[in-house]
Design a protein around this motif. Sequence first.
Motif, short mmCIF file in Angstrom:
data_model
loop_
_atom_site.label_atom_id
_atom_site.label_comp_id
_atom_site.label_asym_id
_atom_site.label_seq_id
_atom_site.Cartn_x
_atom_site.Cartn_y
_atom_site.Cartn_z
N TYR B 7 7.46 -32.86 -23.03
CA TYR B 7 7.71 -31.49 -22.60
C TYR B 7 8.85 -30.90 -23.41
O TYR B 7 8.76 -29.80 -23.93
CB TYR B 7 8.04 -31.48 -21.11
N LEU B 8 9.94 -31.69 -23.53
CA LEU B 8 11.09 -31.21 -24.27
C LEU B 8 10.72 -30.92 -25.71
O LEU B 8 11.08 -29.90 -26.26
CB LEU B 8 12.21 -32.27 -24.22
N LYS B 9 9.98 -31.87 -26.31
CA LYS B 9 9.58 -31.71 -27.70
C LYS B 9 8.81 -30.41 -27.88
O LYS B 9 9.11 -29.62 -28.76
CB LYS B 9 8.69 -32.89 -28.11
N ASN B 10 7.80 -30.22 -27.03
CA ASN B 10 6.99 -29.01 -27.12
C ASN B 10 7.86 -27.77 -26.96
O ASN B 10 7.69 -26.79 -27.65
CB ASN B 10 5.94 -28.99 -26.01
N ASP B 11 8.78 -27.88 -26.00
CA ASP B 11 9.60 -26.74 -25.68
C ASP B 11 10.53 -26.39 -26.83
O ASP B 11 10.70 -25.22 -27.16
CB ASP B 11 10.41 -27.05 -24.42
N ILE B 12 11.09 -27.40 -27.44
CA ILE B 12 12.00 -27.15 -28.56
C ILE B 12 11.24 -26.52 -29.71
O ILE B 12 11.64 -25.50 -30.26
CB ILE B 12 12.69 -28.46 -29.01
N LYS B 14 8.54 -24.83 -29.54
CA LYS B 14 8.18 -23.46 -29.14
C LYS B 14 9.34 -22.51 -29.40
O LYS B 14 9.16 -21.44 -29.98
CB LYS B 14 7.82 -23.47 -27.65
N HIS B 15 10.51 -22.92 -28.98
CA HIS B 15 11.66 -22.04 -29.16
C HIS B 15 12.00 -21.83 -30.62
O HIS B 15 12.38 -20.73 -31.02
CB HIS B 15 12.86 -22.57 -28.37
N TYR B 18 9.57 -19.23 -31.80
CA TYR B 18 9.92 -17.89 -31.30
C TYR B 18 11.08 -17.31 -32.09
O TYR B 18 11.06 -16.17 -32.54
CB TYR B 18 10.29 -17.94 -29.81
N THR B 385 -0.46 -16.36 -25.47
CA THR B 385 0.59 -16.86 -24.59
C THR B 385 1.01 -15.77 -23.60
O THR B 385 0.60 -14.63 -23.71
CB THR B 385 1.86 -17.28 -25.38
N PHE B 387 4.22 -15.10 -23.24
CA PHE B 387 5.60 -14.91 -23.67
C PHE B 387 6.11 -13.54 -23.22
O PHE B 387 5.43 -12.53 -23.37
CB PHE B 387 5.64 -15.02 -25.20
#
Lengths: 345, 557
Positions: B7-12, B14-15, B18, B385, B387
């Motif tokens: 989750y963290l990996k994906n989230d990082i 993603k950010h 962005y 998304t 977003f």
Amino acid sequence: MGEVLLKNIRKVYGNKEVLKDITLKINKGEFFTFLGPSGCGKTTLLRIIAGLESHQKGKVYLKGEDISHLSAEKRKVGMVFQNYALFPNMTVFENIAYGLKLKGLNKEKIKNKVQSYLNLVNLSGYDNRNITQLSGGEQQRVALARSVITEPEVLLLDEPLSNLDARLRDKMRLEIKELQKKLGITTIFVTHDQSEALSMSDKIAIFNKGNCMQVGDPVDIYKNPKNSFVAQFVGETNLYNVNISNNDAIINENIILKLKDGKKGNHISIRPQDIMIYKTKKSLVNEFKVNIVHIQFNGATIEYICKLNNLEIKIWVLNNTFNHNAFNTKEDVFIHLPKESINVL
Amino acid sequence: MDRVIRYLKNDILKHIIYIGVFWILIGFVLYPAFNTFISSLKSQDGLTLKYYKDFFSNKNNITVVINTIKLGIATVLVCGVIGTGLAFYVNYFDFPYNNIINKLLLTPIMIPGVIIVIAFIQLYGESGLITSTIELLFNLNKHPYDFKGFYGILFIHAYTQYVYFYLNVSVSIGYIDYSTIEAAKNLGASKLKIFTSVILPTITPALATSSILTFMSGIGSFSAPNLLGHNYKVLSTQILLAKTNNYMEIASVQVMILLFTGLVFLTLLRHYERSTKMEMSVKGKAIKPVKIKDPKKRKIYMALAGFIILTIILPILTIFLLSFVKPGTWMINIYPKEFGLDNYIKIFTKSRVFAPFKNSISMSLWATFFSLILGVPCAYIINKTKFKAKGILELLVILPWAMPASTIAINMINGFNKPNIFVGNNILVGTYILLPLAYFVGIIPLMVKTTGVSLNNLNNTLIDASKTLGASWKNTFKKIIIPIISPGIIAGAVLGFIRCVGEYTTSALLYGVANKPISIAMVNALYEFEIGLSMAYGVLIIVITSLLASLMLKLRK
Ligand SMILES: Nc1ncnc2c1ncn2[C@@H]1O[C@H](COP(=O)(O)OP(=O)(O)O)[C@@H](O)[C@H]1O
Ligand SMILES: [Mg+2]
């Protein structure tokens, strides 16, 4: 093939509780149906089993093993989607072969296996067709073949018949059921159509607003609905609010029905085909004089809507040579509600 | 635990994405435009409206603004009549050549404007082939017409820009429900009444959209006014003049006025477009092309078809023909006499002559590459998304669409003529990369749009299906996502490349010795009377763009 156990599954979207506390056991080789109105959470539960959706609480077991933490591709769960989700960039053959290729089978084996599954779903010779060249029913069969060819432990079907026309739907009911029997695969079938559920299933779970209301085989659910929702949702019925005292059910304070001993509840339900209708008084228990307000001809059956004071009662009679044209609108007739046909809920 | 890490990996990731897309969009679109705005206001004593006052106190400048608006409106009117007429001509009547004519009518958008302008000068200019032929035939000793100034520009705009109207109206004619025409006839409506009450409302949205596109390209047009405008001055040519004389604040003021004009028109028409947008009813009977039976009318129709084909083909033929003219052999004669491969040999053997060709290809590749890196994630975020800042992203992405090419060029200069934090505090003015970056900014909207369309073809359940069949994320991406979206991405990249490879406006404002592109070389060759060489460059561009275009059409299938 394995059995599936769902334990205390809870799912929340935002602040909406979509699945409340679902515990269910689906036995090995069973054709198990989730039946419920649209929006009650069936698809969500199916996707949780497949690993496509996360959930807040509870566990999913397959063959006794907790698979809650496994991602979808590792679960050995086949799924047929409501819109079939066939890959538009692939032919029929490539669609069906997709899962086998991922498993790393050799070309020869893949070819033979795809051929035999094409045969199984009556699509031999369709190998090189584009999926855009297929009819709805054919797409459906490709989707079926694609999901079972990898020999998953469970097959999930999300309203697979909802996009087909009525005639084709009847045909595919049979085909799906036959395929399931041949493969002996544990199957979870989702539908909002009660006749589909009744005719295909070994066992049915009825859902409403994120709750599982009743689980049972089709006959049991139809005969003995546990509550008024199930009684109304599965098949048609006459459902009334009642006060019960001394084995008497009192409707609208002036109609009294005799019940079998010891029944308790707030509602009674009686199926339209369980009520007898006739011209001359027989002086039976629960016999009433009613007036026919409407007659509807349905082909195999005739439906009479009768009024007893202000109470509406629906009655179905088989349309055979004996009953044909037996009664007329506005006519006064007698009906009999057998004690053993009255369900107290 | 496994889940948390993933989750963290994906989230990082993603950010990072962005932040990356906003960084690029703000750095290369918004910040440069903002700098132009500031530059138009900034003087020794802070921010003032001095430059605007100066600008508008000069009558000549007011004429320039009026000329620009007049050209925009005239372009819309002329192209509207021609494009709409052609759309009905091709789609309303049933004729065997319709298919060919339809394809031919679309060619002008595939050819860079500057090449068409030069071809037109060779045909209709003072000593042009057609002009001279008419003089010869009728024994005139005066030019039969004056192919320059306002009407010259307008003539070229008519040829190059009717396509928007043609395409959009053609599509909307398909929406006309023939049964409503039949019903109207049944009720005794006259032909005029049928046109105003049934046909016109159906094509109105198409007319509005095409008007916006045509007006924007009309007021931003540069090659036609620059090469044959003479005394007819418009904002885009004045911007070049101001920039060349190093009056950046004046150029900035002109850019702001050009931008403002475009935006006003855009908002007006957008508003109108919204108010006329009607719900397309359930598609009834498709209109069936009318067969013309009257032999006289047939003849007129055929003559018209011949005329259209000739008008469209003539400039293209001219380019090909003149590219073979031997250097230095066509000075006094009316028609060229000596032909050979000399010009092509020159391009491919002399590195000085080859350089512009090479520069254009490599700069267009860079621009396309940048637009892919930005466009694909942007299209994904916008279309797939939830977003939260999606609306802002969408706005940033379409912003370059409202900016004429000269505006983008001036913005790039204002944004990158001093250390700029978005590019690591470097100064980009004077470097090779500035021009490809300007090309890139110009094609962002196109790239995001085409990619977005193909992303929308990618239903989420396809990804789910792939997963349940045992595919890892990597496999799903490789075998499902990429094959489904790549035709759209390739189409976007090809169209973007085509737009860059013959680009003239930003090129004229931003090129330097290191990166002189082919369009500039063409114009220079023209001024040096090396018409053959100029045309040979043109042929190379046309060959490349048409090869790419046909490749793209193949992939679509
Ligand atoms: N991604 C989602 N976000 C928010 N709500 C959702 C989402 N998916 C489903 N829901 C809601 O969850 C409820 C159950 O949906 P679903 O499982 O699709 O019902 P069913 O398949 O029984 O028709 C519905 O009220 C639906 O609106
Ligand atoms: Mg559903």
